[in-house]
Design a protein around this motif. Sequence first.
Motif, PDB file in Angstrom:
ATOM      1  N   TRP A 165       0.795  -1.231   0.000  1.00  0.00           N
ATOM      2  CA  TRP A 165       0.000   0.000   0.000  1.00  0.00           C
ATOM      3  C   TRP A 165       0.823   1.274   0.000  1.00  0.00           C
ATOM      4  N   ILE A 166       2.057   1.188   0.478  1.00  0.00           N
ATOM      5  CA  ILE A 166       2.939   2.353   0.533  1.00  0.00           C
ATOM      6  C   ILE A 166       4.286   1.931  -0.026  1.00  0.00           C
ATOM      7  N   GLY A 167       4.943   2.811  -0.772  1.00  0.00           N
ATOM      8  CA  GLY A 167       6.243   2.461  -1.330  1.00  0.00           C
ATOM      9  C   GLY A 167       7.091   3.675  -1.606  1.00  0.00           C
ATOM     10  N   ASN A 168       8.252   3.425  -2.181  1.00  0.00           N
ATOM     11  CA  ASN A 168       9.188   4.468  -2.587  1.00  0.00           C
ATOM     12  C   ASN A 168       9.564   5.416  -1.441  1.00  0.00           C
ATOM     13  N   PRO A 169      10.041   4.869  -0.295  1.00  0.00           N
ATOM     14  CA  PRO A 169      10.413   5.756   0.810  1.00  0.00           C
ATOM     15  C   PRO A 169      11.669   6.563   0.477  1.00  0.00           C
ATOM     16  N   ARG A 170      11.669   7.828   0.855  1.00  0.00           N
ATOM     17  CA  ARG A 170      12.795   8.722   0.618  1.00  0.00           C
ATOM     18  C   ARG A 170      13.085   9.489   1.902  1.00  0.00           C
ATOM     19  N   LEU A 171      14.256   9.285   2.447  1.00  0.00           N
ATOM     20  CA  LEU A 171      14.668   9.969   3.670  1.00  0.00           C
ATOM     21  C   LEU A 171      15.171  11.355   3.318  1.00  0.00           C
ATOM     22  N   SER A 172      14.619  12.377   3.953  1.00  0.00           N
ATOM     23  CA  SER A 172      15.074  13.730   3.651  1.00  0.00           C
ATOM     24  C   SER A 172      16.032  14.262   4.721  1.00  0.00           C
ATOM     25  N   ILE A 173      15.848  13.846   5.988  1.00  0.00           N
ATOM     26  CA  ILE A 173      16.751  14.307   7.048  1.00  0.00           C
ATOM     27  C   ILE A 173      16.668  13.357   8.234  1.00  0.00           C
ATOM     28  N   ILE A 174      17.802  13.188   8.892  1.00  0.00           N
ATOM     29  CA  ILE A 174      17.839  12.450  10.153  1.00  0.00           C
ATOM     30  C   ILE A 174      18.854  13.152  11.044  1.00  0.00           C
ATOM     31  N   THR A 175      18.455  13.452  12.268  1.00  0.00           N
ATOM     32  CA  THR A 175      19.335  14.152  13.197  1.00  0.00           C
ATOM     33  C   THR A 175      19.311  13.442  14.548  1.00  0.00           C
ATOM     34  N   LEU A 207      10.728  11.652   6.397  1.00  0.00           N
ATOM     35  CA  LEU A 207      10.787  10.905   5.152  1.00  0.00           C
ATOM     36  C   LEU A 207       9.474  11.046   4.420  1.00  0.00           C
ATOM     37  N   SER A 208       9.514  10.713   3.166  1.00  0.00           N
ATOM     38  CA  SER A 208       8.304  10.748   2.360  1.00  0.00           C
ATOM     39  C   SER A 208       8.148   9.395   1.686  1.00  0.00           C
ATOM     40  N   ALA A 209       6.932   9.090   1.310  1.00  0.00           N
ATOM     41  CA  ALA A 209       6.612   7.844   0.632  1.00  0.00           C
ATOM     42  C   ALA A 209       5.406   8.097  -0.257  1.00  0.00           C
ATOM     43  N   SER A 210       5.100   7.131  -1.095  1.00  0.00           N
ATOM     44  CA  SER A 210       3.975   7.267  -2.014  1.00  0.00           C
ATOM     45  C   SER A 210       2.939   6.180  -1.742  1.00  0.00           C
ATOM     46  N   GLN A 211       1.688   6.568  -1.799  1.00  0.00           N
ATOM     47  CA  GLN A 211       0.599   5.602  -1.680  1.00  0.00           C
ATOM     48  C   GLN A 211       0.518   4.820  -2.990  1.00  0.00           C
ATOM     49  N   ILE A 212       0.369   3.519  -2.871  1.00  0.00           N
ATOM     50  CA  ILE A 212       0.223   2.667  -4.041  1.00  0.00           C
ATOM     51  C   ILE A 212      -1.265   2.376  -4.221  1.00  0.00           C
ATOM     52  N   ILE A 213      -1.783   2.750  -5.353  1.00  0.00           N
ATOM     53  CA  ILE A 213      -3.204   2.531  -5.625  1.00  0.00           C
ATOM     54  C   ILE A 213      -3.322   1.319  -6.524  1.00  0.00           C
ATOM     55  N   LYS A 214      -3.991   0.324  -5.990  1.00  0.00           N
ATOM     56  CA  LYS A 214      -4.186  -0.930  -6.736  1.00  0.00           C
ATOM     57  C   LYS A 214      -5.399  -0.806  -7.653  1.00  0.00           C
TER      58      LYS A 214
END
Length: 66
Positions: free
Chosen positions: A30-40, A54-61
């Motif tokens: 249901w969710i994919g393509n995670p992208r980390l933008s910052i970690i402190t 982080l950001s991710a994309s909803q996967i629409i089936k």
Amino acid sequence: MKRQNLSINGSAESNARVSAYMRNIDSSEWIGNPRLSIITGKSSGPSRTNDFKLSASQIIKNPYGE
């Protein structure tokens, strides 16, 4: 959430936990393509946490399986 894009802000015990979380997102149906933008790293007394964004994309089936 904007359209199919999710923004996730969180806190974890270690960088390894953030990596595991991202792998779980990537293996989700249901969710994919995670992208980390910052970690402190942040110390609070004897404990240390890692705040992340982080950001991710909803996967629409397709309900028709196409």
